[in-house]
Design an enzyme around this catalytic site. Sequence first.
Site, PDB file in Angstrom:
ATOM      1  CD1 TRP A 101      -2.049  -2.133   2.097  1.00  0.00           C
ATOM      2  CD2 TRP A 101      -2.900  -1.453   0.144  1.00  0.00           C
ATOM      3  NE1 TRP A 101      -3.037  -3.016   1.726  1.00  0.00           N
ATOM      4  CE2 TRP A 101      -3.571  -2.626   0.540  1.00  0.00           C
ATOM      5  CE3 TRP A 101      -3.265  -0.833  -1.052  1.00  0.00           C
ATOM      6  CZ2 TRP A 101      -4.591  -3.202  -0.230  1.00  0.00           C
ATOM      7  CZ3 TRP A 101      -4.284  -1.403  -1.826  1.00  0.00           C
ATOM      8  CH2 TRP A 101      -4.933  -2.575  -1.406  1.00  0.00           C
ATOM      9  CG  ASP A 168      -3.182   3.877   4.170  1.00  0.00           C
ATOM     10  OD1 ASP A 168      -4.239   3.725   4.818  1.00  0.00           O
ATOM     11  OD2 ASP A 168      -2.872   3.177   3.186  1.00  0.00           O
ATOM     12  CE  LYS A 192      -8.568  -3.428   4.082  1.00  0.00           C
ATOM     13  NZ  LYS A 192      -7.568  -2.501   3.602  1.00  0.00           N
TER      14      LYS A 192
HETATM   15  C1  PLP Z   1      -7.051  -2.064   2.264  1.00  0.00           C
HETATM   16  C2  PLP Z   1      -6.030  -0.998   2.326  1.00  0.00           C
HETATM   17  C3  PLP Z   1      -5.938   0.000   1.349  1.00  0.00           C
HETATM   18  C4  PLP Z   1      -6.830   0.045   0.121  1.00  0.00           C
HETATM   19  O1  PLP Z   1      -8.081   0.483   0.462  1.00  0.00           O
HETATM   20  P1  PLP Z   1      -9.231   0.713  -0.644  1.00  0.00           P
HETATM   21  O2  PLP Z   1     -10.342   1.210   0.205  1.00  0.00           O
HETATM   22  O3  PLP Z   1      -9.494  -0.622  -1.270  1.00  0.00           O
HETATM   23  O4  PLP Z   1      -8.749   1.703  -1.620  1.00  0.00           O
HETATM   24  C5  PLP Z   1      -4.974   0.978   1.500  1.00  0.00           C
HETATM   25  N1  PLP Z   1      -4.145   0.980   2.556  1.00  0.00           N
HETATM   26  C6  PLP Z   1      -4.190   0.033   3.515  1.00  0.00           C
HETATM   27  C7  PLP Z   1      -3.247   0.084   4.655  1.00  0.00           C
HETATM   28  C8  PLP Z   1      -5.134  -0.991   3.430  1.00  0.00           C
HETATM   29  O5  PLP Z   1      -5.187  -1.934   4.380  1.00  0.00           O
END
Ligand code: PLP
Length: 358
Positions: A101, A168, A192
């Site tokens: 990511w 993030d 998540k």
């Molecule tokens: C799942 C995830 C993403 C991607 O998220 P989307 O909502 O599918 O764009 C980005 N960063 C992390 C750390 C993730 O776990």
Amino acid sequence: MKKHNFSAGPAILPASVLEEAAQAVRDFNGIGLSILEISHRSPSFSAVLEEADELVRELLGLSDDYGLAWLTGGASTQFFMAPMNLLDDDKMAAYADTGSWSAKAIKEARNFGAVEVVASSKPQNYAYIPKQYEIPAHAQYLHLTSNNTIFGTQYHSWPETNVPFVADMSSDMFSRPVDVNRFGLIYAGAQKNLGPAGVTLVIVRKDMLGRVSRKLPSMLDYRIHLENGSTYNTPPVFPIYVSMLTMRWIKANGGLQGMARHNEAKAKALYDEIDANPMFRGVAAKEDRSLMNATFVMAEGKEEMAPAFLQATKDAGCVDVKGHRSVGGFRASIYNAMAPESIGVLVSVMQDFAQKNG
Ligand SMILES: *Cc1c(COP(=O)(O)O)cnc(C)c1O
């Protein structure tokens, strides 16, 4: 059979939240209408949005220096929206590369300004969090992925720097207290640890905004969303509602400190078994292990038993223990809503498997 949901995302939500959300789909708060069919500007939904914003502020202890918005497009949209809003063409941002990511965030940021990758654990297949690296003082921000969902690593301390963090936090948002004041921007896809897919929470320190010279489309300008309280256009009503219910549940269960205590105990129970059981070994560096996603593989020489173990987890009702293809082996995602009893079931499967095959 009771299912124990170890999915990485979309992922487990508290049972009481699902109950209440299901009821609201039929009849929201006794108004005779579904939450799915009311205006995003109705008093009923305005109250939801207001409570959701208040809960974010209360859980994190956010000051008025910060604004927040509920957006669409997932964390993947934030990979480009953040640099688009924060990084001018002639400026530089620092990025730490700690997983797939992070790598995607880096790729997108390069479209908007200079990007310096100040640390990377890629050569070790992202099995640890780099520490002790230089962060140039003129960087506009340092981008971090606080929890690496795929590789099972997590920051347990933050880099020493005066540069503001852009983080993030998709997979560990609201799982522990954070010192928000070190962050210029936090974003998290809800699916998540917070709610269903379809909404992304963005928290931004207002003085980070308005510093770029490029023109921003309204829908990609944080200021527009902040000024309009997440209702510049139709926001994802139902995902915001479910996220609000989850935050109520977090508050009722001890807030972020309560979550951290509960998550530490759960992760310890699982990692203790991974370390003690001769059939398995952990993947991530011990000091960087994630409290949200535990990655492990079969011990050396036992690799061919992986399918049998995966089958044993399924037979016990454990869902999605299979690892991501880039790591292999197994991954147990043990977000806030996972009960210690479910960890206990997985640990028993591991113990039984060792007894029968060891
Ligand atoms: C799942 C995830 C993403 C991607 O998220 P989307 O909502 O599918 O764009 C980005 N960063 C992390 C750390 C993730 O776990």
